[in-house]
Design an enzyme around this catalytic site. Structure first.
Site, PDB file in Angstrom:
ATOM      1  N   ASP A 173       0.885  -1.184   0.000  1.00  0.00           N
ATOM      2  CA  ASP A 173       0.000   0.000   0.000  1.00  0.00           C
ATOM      3  C   ASP A 173       0.924   1.236   0.000  1.00  0.00           C
ATOM      4  O   ASP A 173       0.938   2.014   0.935  1.00  0.00           O
ATOM      5  CB  ASP A 173      -0.958   0.000   1.209  1.00  0.00           C
TER       6      ASP A 173
ATOM      7  N   HIS B  68       9.295  -1.148   9.258  1.00  0.00           N
ATOM      8  CA  HIS B  68       8.271  -2.212   9.309  1.00  0.00           C
ATOM      9  C   HIS B  68       8.324  -3.112   8.073  1.00  0.00           C
ATOM     10  O   HIS B  68       8.572  -4.313   8.159  1.00  0.00           O
ATOM     11  CB  HIS B  68       6.870  -1.601   9.356  1.00  0.00           C
TER      12      HIS B  68
HETATM   13  C1  BDR Z   1       2.378  -0.622   8.670  1.00  0.00           C
HETATM   14  O1  BDR Z   1       1.361   0.347   8.393  1.00  0.00           O
HETATM   15  C2  BDR Z   1       1.730   1.162   7.321  1.00  0.00           C
HETATM   16  O2  BDR Z   1       1.571   2.499   7.660  1.00  0.00           O
HETATM   17  C3  BDR Z   1       3.173   0.870   7.021  1.00  0.00           C
HETATM   18  O3  BDR Z   1       3.427   0.970   5.629  1.00  0.00           O
HETATM   19  C4  BDR Z   1       3.363  -0.530   7.524  1.00  0.00           C
HETATM   20  O4  BDR Z   1       3.001  -1.458   6.542  1.00  0.00           O
HETATM   21  C5  BDR Z   1       2.971  -0.353  10.044  1.00  0.00           C
HETATM   22  O5  BDR Z   1       2.000  -0.491  11.027  1.00  0.00           O
HETATM   23 CA    CA Z   2       2.725  -0.796   4.198  1.00  0.00          CA
END
Ligand code: BDR
Ligand code: CA
Length: 307
Positions: free
Chosen positions: A9, A243
């Site tokens: 995303d 992340h």
């Molecule tokens: C996740 O949420 C999104 O904002 C980041 O891309 C990551 O996949 C972290 O909680």
């Molecule tokens: Ca993400």
């Protein structure tokens, strides 16, 4: 080489994950499917194409648009403008890509590739689980055809990030996550339990300035935005969490983490606990949860690969 599909995303850390994957000879990126989440699906698709341009990535990597709303049809979570910028890429103002998105649908692409490479496909899913859940609903056979899905999502032993109880990707579509967890497909969960320990720091980003290219400028722009945003929310942390790159890292080198088999449930009831991922006392374990990480090993590997 591991055959992978990235489900994104895009998002700043998604962009870093794409760069990490494309720069890693251990991975064969068969395609990148897009989903709403940090931004709309259309924006995630646009951003992904732009990131592939700036990476000068192979034109043959298809980008396949997927879901623009959760399985329930009800958007729960807003776009993550404060963390990722209005455009999802730290307002970096990249030119529109000349690449075109693939004409298929993400769920169909996932099914098609699982059938083509039985037992060999790892999906690295770093957005909401909607595309995976739709693929499973369309063709439950893929549960047995998939090698595994590595999900950046959840917070099993630590607090959430969008609410005290929930992590953003799971919160954005808890029903979809629940479908995937219950499906019987092998799932590895790379949640906040480990990703909050993997920090990108100001010094790391400054070093990229020494290598002058459009790509290093882009990396600096998006990461400076990302680090400022993290600093506003949590000045004590001293960096911003990698992340989505960690989910890619776990596929490149499983020794970055140690996993524990658990039965993990997702709270799908509307209310304070929506999107919570928690251990359920049940014999059958449905998820390998990453609970330990060799932070230095992973972060240095990521930093060496990214530029
Ligand atoms: C996740 O949420 C999104 O904002 C980041 O891309 C990551 O996949 C972290 O909680
Ligand atoms: Ca993400």
């Amino acid at each position: 080489m591991e055959h992978v599909i990235l489900d994104v995303d895009t998002g700043i850390d998604d962009a870093l994950a794409i760069a990490y994957a494309v720069h890693s000879p251990e991975l064969d990126v068969l395609g990148i499917t897009t989903c709403f989440g940090n931004v709309s699906q259309k924006e995630a698709t646009r951003n992904t194409l732009q990131v592939l341009d700036v990476l000068d990535a192979d034109d043959n990597i298809p980008v396949i648009p997927g879901a623009n709303e959760p399985i329930s049809g009800q958007h729960i979570k807003e776009k993550s403008t404060r963390i990722h910028g209005e455009d999802g890429l730290g307002n970096s103002g990249l030119p529109l890509s000349k690449r075109t998105p693939y004409s298929s649908e993400a769920a169909d692409f996932i099914i098609e590739k699982m059938e083509e490479y039985p037992g060999q496909i790892t999906v690295i899913a770093v957005g909401p689980q909607t595309n995976m859940a739709l693929a499973i609903q369309k063709n439950p056979e893929i549960v047995r055809l998939a090698k595994r899905v590595v999900i950046m999502g959840g917070a099993v032993t630590v607090p959430g990030n969008v609410t005290p109880n929930a992590e953003a990707n799971i919160y954005a579509d808890p029903e979809a996550a629940s479908i995937v967890f219950k499906s019987g497909m092998p799932v590895t969960l790379v949640g906040l339990d480990v990703t909050m320990q993997t920090l990108l720091r100001v010094e790391d980003v400054q070093q990229w300035g020494e290598v002058k290219s459009d790509y290093s400028d882009f990396l600096q722009t998006i990461c400076n935005f990302y680090m400022d945003a993290y600093h506003q929310f949590n000045p004590e942390l001293g960096g911003s969490a990698l992340h989505d790159p960690l989910a890619v890292g776990v596929v490149i080198d499983p020794s970055f983490v140690k996993t524990t088999p658990m039965h993990v449930g997702v709270n799908v009831e509307r209310g304070d606990a929506l999107g919570n991922t928690h251990e359920v006392a049940q014999k059958n374990k449905n998820v390998e949860v990453c609970l330990d990480i060799d932070v230095d090993h992973f972060v240095s590997h990521f930093l060496n690969r990214i530029v």
